[in-house]
Write a protein that holds these residues in place. Structure first.
Motif, PDB file in Angstrom:
ATOM      1  N   ALA A  95      -6.561  -1.361  -5.330  1.00 53.35           N
ATOM      2  CA  ALA A  95      -6.305   0.034  -5.710  1.00 53.35           C
ATOM      3  C   ALA A  95      -7.059   0.404  -6.984  1.00 53.35           C
ATOM      4  N   SER A 104      -3.305  -6.085  -3.680  1.00 52.72           N
ATOM      5  CA  SER A 104      -3.215  -4.646  -3.427  1.00 52.72           C
ATOM      6  C   SER A 104      -3.446  -3.842  -4.707  1.00 52.72           C
ATOM      7  N   VAL A 157       0.841  -1.201   0.000  1.00 54.92           N
ATOM      8  CA  VAL A 157       0.000   0.000   0.000  1.00 54.92           C
ATOM      9  C   VAL A 157       0.875   1.250   0.000  1.00 54.92           C
ATOM     10  N   TRP A 196       2.262   1.718  -3.636  1.00 60.54           N
ATOM     11  CA  TRP A 196       1.355   2.177  -4.684  1.00 60.54           C
ATOM     12  C   TRP A 196       0.661   3.490  -4.355  1.00 60.54           C
ATOM     13  N   ILE A 197       0.475   3.778  -3.074  1.00 57.65           N
ATOM     14  CA  ILE A 197      -0.260   4.989  -2.702  1.00 57.65           C
ATOM     15  C   ILE A 197       0.624   5.962  -1.922  1.00 57.65           C
TER      16      ILE A 197
END
Length: 133
Positions: free
Chosen positions: A116, A112, A19, A22-23
């Motif tokens: 997303a 994940s 997480v 990617w974020i």
């Protein structure tokens, strides 16, 4: 008992790391660039910070995720060794499966990314201005 707690902890760390990859990394570097900018106009310095910061942070997080996966493999006794034959050494009748086992990190990363993409789609369709419906 300790072994199962450690396994669950490693899986949780992999999920949190994915997480963050990617974020957290993109949002974090965009926030840093916005704080360093003196106006609302995008500057070349901010773009350079983002273009260097995001990939390097993602690379670092990816390396850490790989190490966590290795620790999990050591703990469970599984190996990450993959036997791959060069295409020119294979027979045309040879089976196509490369026999690469799935690792926990593979599953965590796929989940994940899927989550997303789904959340982005929901946000875009229902909450973004000028989006979808």
């Amino acid at each position: 008992m300790t072994s199962s707690v450690t396994k669950v902890g490693l899986i949780a760390l992999m999920a949190i790391g994915s997480v963050l990859m990617w974020i957290g990394a993109p949002v974090g570097w965009i926030y840093v660039a916005a704080q360093l900018s003196e106006s609302s106009q995008v500057s070349m310095g901010a773009i350079v910070i983002i273009l260097i910061g995001i990939p390097s942070t993602m690379f670092f997080i990816g390396k850490m995720l790989g190490r966590l996966n290795e620790k999990y493999a050591e703990l469970t006794g599984s190996t990450n060794e993959v036997q791959i034959r060069a295409p020119w050494m294979r027979s045309m009748r040879d089976e196509r499966d490369l026999h690469r086992p799935r690792t926990v990190l593979d599953v965590v990363m796929v989940l994940s990314v899927g989550t997303a993409v789904t959340l982005f789609g929901i946000w875009f369709m229902f909450f973004a201005e000028g989006g979808g419906i």
